[in-house]
Design a protein around this motif. Sequence first.
Motif, PDB file in Angstrom:
ATOM      1  N   LYS A   2      -5.450  -6.791 -13.279  1.00 53.35           N
ATOM      2  CA  LYS A   2      -5.205  -7.048 -11.786  1.00 53.35           C
ATOM      3  C   LYS A   2      -4.106  -6.198 -11.352  1.00 53.35           C
ATOM      4  O   LYS A   2      -3.183  -6.085 -12.020  1.00 53.35           O
ATOM      5  N   ALA A   3      -4.052  -5.931 -10.106  1.00 55.98           N
ATOM      6  CA  ALA A   3      -3.087  -5.176  -9.700  1.00 55.98           C
ATOM      7  C   ALA A   3      -2.795  -5.601  -7.968  1.00 55.98           C
ATOM      8  O   ALA A   3      -3.829  -5.430  -7.333  1.00 55.98           O
ATOM      9  N   ASN A   4      -1.688  -5.893  -7.611  1.00 53.49           N
ATOM     10  CA  ASN A   4      -1.531  -6.137  -6.143  1.00 53.49           C
ATOM     11  C   ASN A   4      -1.721  -4.979  -5.351  1.00 53.49           C
ATOM     12  O   ASN A   4      -2.071  -4.903  -4.241  1.00 53.49           O
ATOM     13  N   LYS A   5      -1.061  -3.934  -5.874  1.00 56.34           N
ATOM     14  CA  LYS A   5      -0.975  -2.676  -5.349  1.00 56.34           C
ATOM     15  C   LYS A   5      -0.968  -1.393  -6.203  1.00 56.34           C
ATOM     16  O   LYS A   5      -0.609  -1.408  -7.278  1.00 56.34           O
ATOM     17  N   ILE A  90       0.466   1.410 -11.405  1.00 58.36           N
ATOM     18  CA  ILE A  90       0.104   0.125 -11.222  1.00 58.36           C
ATOM     19  C   ILE A  90       0.972  -0.947 -11.718  1.00 58.36           C
ATOM     20  O   ILE A  90       1.694  -0.687 -12.829  1.00 58.36           O
ATOM     21  N   ASN A  91       1.313  -2.060 -10.824  1.00 63.14           N
ATOM     22  CA  ASN A  91       1.971  -2.658 -11.273  1.00 63.14           C
ATOM     23  C   ASN A  91       3.476  -2.314 -11.886  1.00 63.14           C
ATOM     24  O   ASN A  91       3.869  -2.642 -12.847  1.00 63.14           O
ATOM     25  N   LYS A  93       3.899   0.361 -13.244  1.00 61.98           N
ATOM     26  CA  LYS A  93       3.826   1.261 -14.336  1.00 61.98           C
ATOM     27  C   LYS A  93       3.085   2.579 -13.980  1.00 61.98           C
ATOM     28  O   LYS A  93       2.247   2.688 -13.434  1.00 61.98           O
TER      29      LYS A  93
END
Length: 129
Positions: A2-5, A90-91, A93
């Motif tokens: 899951k990634a918000n952005k 991602i997140n 990272k």
Amino acid sequence: MKANKVIVSFNNGSVPPTYAYRYEIVFSEETGNAELKLFKGYDINEETILSESKKFNIEILQQLLSLLEKKENSEKPSNMTGGSQRSIDINAKKIIIAADDEAGISLFNRFLYLYNPDFLNLINQNINP
């Protein structure tokens, strides 16, 4: 995963300032919008030459994130240095795609295709008007 952005970015490496460019695409899983920014030049002389946003298919983004997670777990260090830099954030990272990582480059290109199937022509039309 899951990634918000998700931020997909490319920098064409050490070239003369007139040929230098970079771009980034920010995919928002929450809104289903992706924003592309294309920059030309370096540092303080850098200018934004394209900024646009569009909707994308969230299901495909989730599939790509799943593939990225599998790739990340099997990643090996690269022996190559220099050249163009590709990365996916991602997140908070950052995953660097090495110049000799064919599978990583292929996956990176799938993010570009998600944004626009004719992505490379879009970039070329704007950096070489």
